[in-house]
Each structure stands twice: as structure tokens, then as C-alpha cells.
Design an enzyme around this catalytic site. Sequence first.
Site: not given
Ligand code: BDP
Length: 603
Positions: A163, A415-416, A472, A509, A554
Amino acid sequence: MLYPILTETRTVQPLNGIWKFMVDTEEKPVDVQKPLPTRRTMAVPGSFNDQGVTRDIRMHCGFVWYEREFTVARNLLDQRIMLRIDAATHEADVYVNGEFLMHHKGGFLPFEGEINSLIRPGKNRLTIRVSNLLDYTTLPVGNYSETVDADGRIRRKVSENFDFFNYAGLSRYVRLYTTPRTYIEDIAITYDVDLEAARARVNFAVEAKGDYDRVKVRVVDEAGVEVAAGSSDGKADISVTIENLRLWQPLNAYLYNANVELYKGDELVDAYDEPFGVRTVEVRGLQFLINGQPFYFKGYGKHEDSYINGRGINECVNVADINLMRWMGANSFRTSHYPYSEEMMRLCDREGFVVIDEVAAVGQFEGFSVDSASGMAATSTWQKMDTRAQHEQDISELIKRDKNHACVVMWSLMNEPDSAGPGAREYFEHIFDYARKLDPQNRPFTYVNFQICGIEKDVCADLCDVICLNRYFGWYWDTANFEAAERHLIEDLEAWHAKHPNKPIMFCEYGADTVAGLHAVDDIPFTEEYQVKYYEINSRVFDMYDFFIGEQLWNFADFETKTGINRVQGNKKGIFTRGRDPKSVVRVLRDRWTKIPDFNYKK
Ligand code: BDP
């Protein structure tokens, strides 16, 4: 790998400025024996995309060419003349006067080559072909496809499996530097610290080449006073003791300078200065100790991203970002999702900013998409992707580059990634084993867990020294339902702790897209109020648990991404806009973070 600096025996010549630039349409081969047939220009360093303005450059997938002339001063010709490219994103072939010099893959790490045999007196021509292509063997991972037009022309396409916009080009400094023929190749600094006695035994492993018989190290403090010195014949490391040690502390840095010299008899043949801080890092029980004290991470995931420069180095932005972060009461960030410039790492050493240093291993999740985040399920990532070789190369080059930085307290290896599907365990075990052998300072290692590969599915988190989660709740999950989001967040953290009771946990994040200037009374996503509430809820939950050792949100600032219906001219999860103006939540987080001490926050 040593950073290029001026010393008594070394010179540095930056090749910044306006270069010739050409998009390779692949209609006919480019003849590197001749000057590039183009009148187009491009500033170096910088990403080419936004400088090019129009779609043919901005969205170009494939190869581009850069060229410029340079002259080497006559009195330097007997020196070893090196061409160093700090970052060519993502792959480069380098020619000097039409002769091939070197090739490098991996867009965020430096590489260099000796050019003495290729140059001549007077003008020389430096030509670099850069590829921005990404596929299932590269890092980051891209979705690559190509078609062939009726006229036979190949059309290449890369869709990011991550992303952020695929900015590319000669994004960091290109320099010539010279060393004598006998030279210092590398210096690795390690130490044993007696915190109580304020004493450190510091070891310098100096690698040198050529004809010398002594290596000397002088350690000088910030006042310019020599505090320790030692020497060897070059076969053994040099160990010295620093008494009355001043530690490098978060936000309170102290840097010594190691002045390393090679001698042949009484003659000085090479000299190099390596600034270094002394601090200890240890994960013990549920704590992350810096200098023996439990540290609490407050900060961000970031990007190297600014208007026009794209991902090109922008030192003004780096300084401003550090100042904004410090002003907010933050103490740390992660170099999401790739190694940042050496200038930024040196700045963090000086400023006392704590860094989680990340490899460019992002996108290792088949079919990653921000358009359907909560619905993704990867199963065959590790059958389809073949990133192992590039991953190893990136880890070893990163650790070689950044090993002496006091600011780096942990390495993030991915990352992820898909940490759940078939083959994940084997891949992760290999990568962790590989990495753990390389760091002379034995820092902790981690990868950052994807919510899709959550507590029920992840099979690799036990390999980490600290469990790092991207979560999230309240955004991709439980959108506009803060009550459910808070409950699920609590359940999730408690489940992770129950499964890994002996490991500290932190967030790397969490965030909510917010378009600066949008407001609402109710919980309406994308408004500033929504972002404030999102962070208030997360903060409340973080404060419930002793095992929770840090919050890196994030994102620090809005940033450019590929286009898509879930992105409003980029990712808007910044708490600052892309131009670094604060959104409402900055005040709330500043209030929180300035009250949270760097140490001993959790009992
Ligand atoms: C995660 C990623 C990050 C994205 C973020 C998002 O690590 O790079 O920008 O979420 O969705 O998936 O904002």
C-alpha cells in the site's frame, strides 16, 4: 559498509544535480557506447515519477536510463576511486564510458564499485539503467504481468502488492569517493557495558585491505577529548575501555567518535571517523530494556514520502519530521516498509530517536489488497512466491549497513507476511536463523503480524523477541462501531498474551483514514473526530496491560499510494497531512505522549 566521508585520506564528490533521463520504450536496444539519445532531464537524487509529471513517466513500468558526465581531478587518479549509489529503486545496471561496472537488485540499499580501470583523464560518462519492476522474486513483492502489442512492443505492468506508490529511480545520493590503495573496508563496533560502574569495554573489528602494519583507534568524546585508545597489527580486534561512560539514551543522545587509522611504519595511510553511541538493548521477560530500563515505544510507522521528491531523499523533511515527532512526545519509529536513508539513520543517532529497522520485505501475502482487507485469506503465498534469495541479500546488506547505529534497537524482518499458510513456518524459521547469525550487536528480531493471520492462524510469532501487531479494529474491522472495536481489541490482546505469556507485545500499526478538514458529530469514518475517537479507544486499551510495551501508530503523515477506491489521493491515515500540517488528533496524542515517560511506564 562504511558511509562515505571526508577525512585526511579520503575525498567525496557528490554527483547530485540534473542528469539526462530517458524512458526505455524497448523499441530498439539502447547502445551504451553512445551518449543517451534524449534531451529529457531529471534531478538526482529523487524519484522520477512526480518530476516527470505526465503519465508516460509517472506510471512507467520497466526500464529508465540516467546519464551524466563527470571528471576526476588529476591528483586523485592514483587513489582508489569508488562509485557509490545509495539506492537505485529497484534494480540497476551501471556503465562507465560504455563499459559495464556493476549490477544491483534491491531498491533501498547502497552498492559500490571501483572505477579506476574504466575512467580516463578528462570527461567520463556514467550511464545507469534502472528498473522499477517487481515480481514474486523481489522485495517488495509486486504482481507482474506483460503483454505484447501488435507491433511487437512489450508492455510491462506492476501492480503493487503493498500500500504505497511504487516510486523509483536514483532515489538517494550518487557519489564518487576516494580512498588510498590501502584502506579501511569496514568497522564493526560491539561493547560490554557495566551500567553500574559507568564503564564499557568497546571492541572494534576493523577490516582493512592492502599494505599496513598497524591499526589505531582513538575514541574521542563530544568535547573532543580522547577517552580511550588502542592499536593492533590488524590481525586482532582492538578493545578499549571507556570510563565515566556517557550512555546514548532515547531523546538524549551521546555520541563518541571512533577515529580509526591505518599505519605503515610511521606513515598514516588511511583514516576514517565513525560516530557511535553506547547503549544496551535486551528483551527480558515482558520488558524491552534500553540501558537496563524498561522502555515504552511511542511513535509511528512512517514512509519516505514527500511532494515531488516522492521517495527521493529529502533531508529537510527528515529534520522537520524528527522535530515534529519530538514535539509530540514521541521517541521512536519503524522504517516501514524498507530501509531508510543512511542520512536518516545518522540523524536518529544524533537525535536519540529509537528505530525499528525494517527490511523491504512487504507484500509477502498472496493477493494483498486494501480494497478487501478484512476478507482476505492467503493460502499459497509460499508456494507461489520465491523471495528467499532476495530476502537473505536484503537482510545481510541492511545489517552490514546499519550494524553500528545506536538508534537501531530491533530489526523487523517482514511486514504483514503470510504467517499462517502452508510453508510459512519453514520460511520464517530459515529467515530468522539466517538473520540471527549476522548482527554483531545481537539485537532483537521481529516481524510485524497481519490481522488476517491473527491469533487463530499465525504459526510463527514465537520466533519473535517482541510480538508486533498491526491492528485495525474500528477501521477495516468493526467500521464505525467503536463499542465492538474496543471489545474485539481487548479480546485480541488478551488472546495473544495467553498464547505467548512470556513475550512483550506492541502495536506497530493502528489507524484510521482521515481527510483533513472533514468534520462530523457522529462517528463518521474519514472525519477528524472519528480519528480522535479511534485513538482514544486504542490508547485506553493499551493502558490496561503491563505486557503492552509500545504504540507506533499508522501513519505519521498521509502518503501516496497506487490508485484504488479505498484511497483518496493516497493513504490518509496520517496524523499529519502529506505537507505535515496537524490533524485534530495530534493535539490529543501530544497530550498523551508528553505525559508518558520513556521509561518505566508499565510496572
Ligand atoms: C497495513 C500495511 C500498511 C498499510 C496499512 C493501511 O502494513 O502498509 O498502508 O495497513 O491499510 O496493511 O493503511
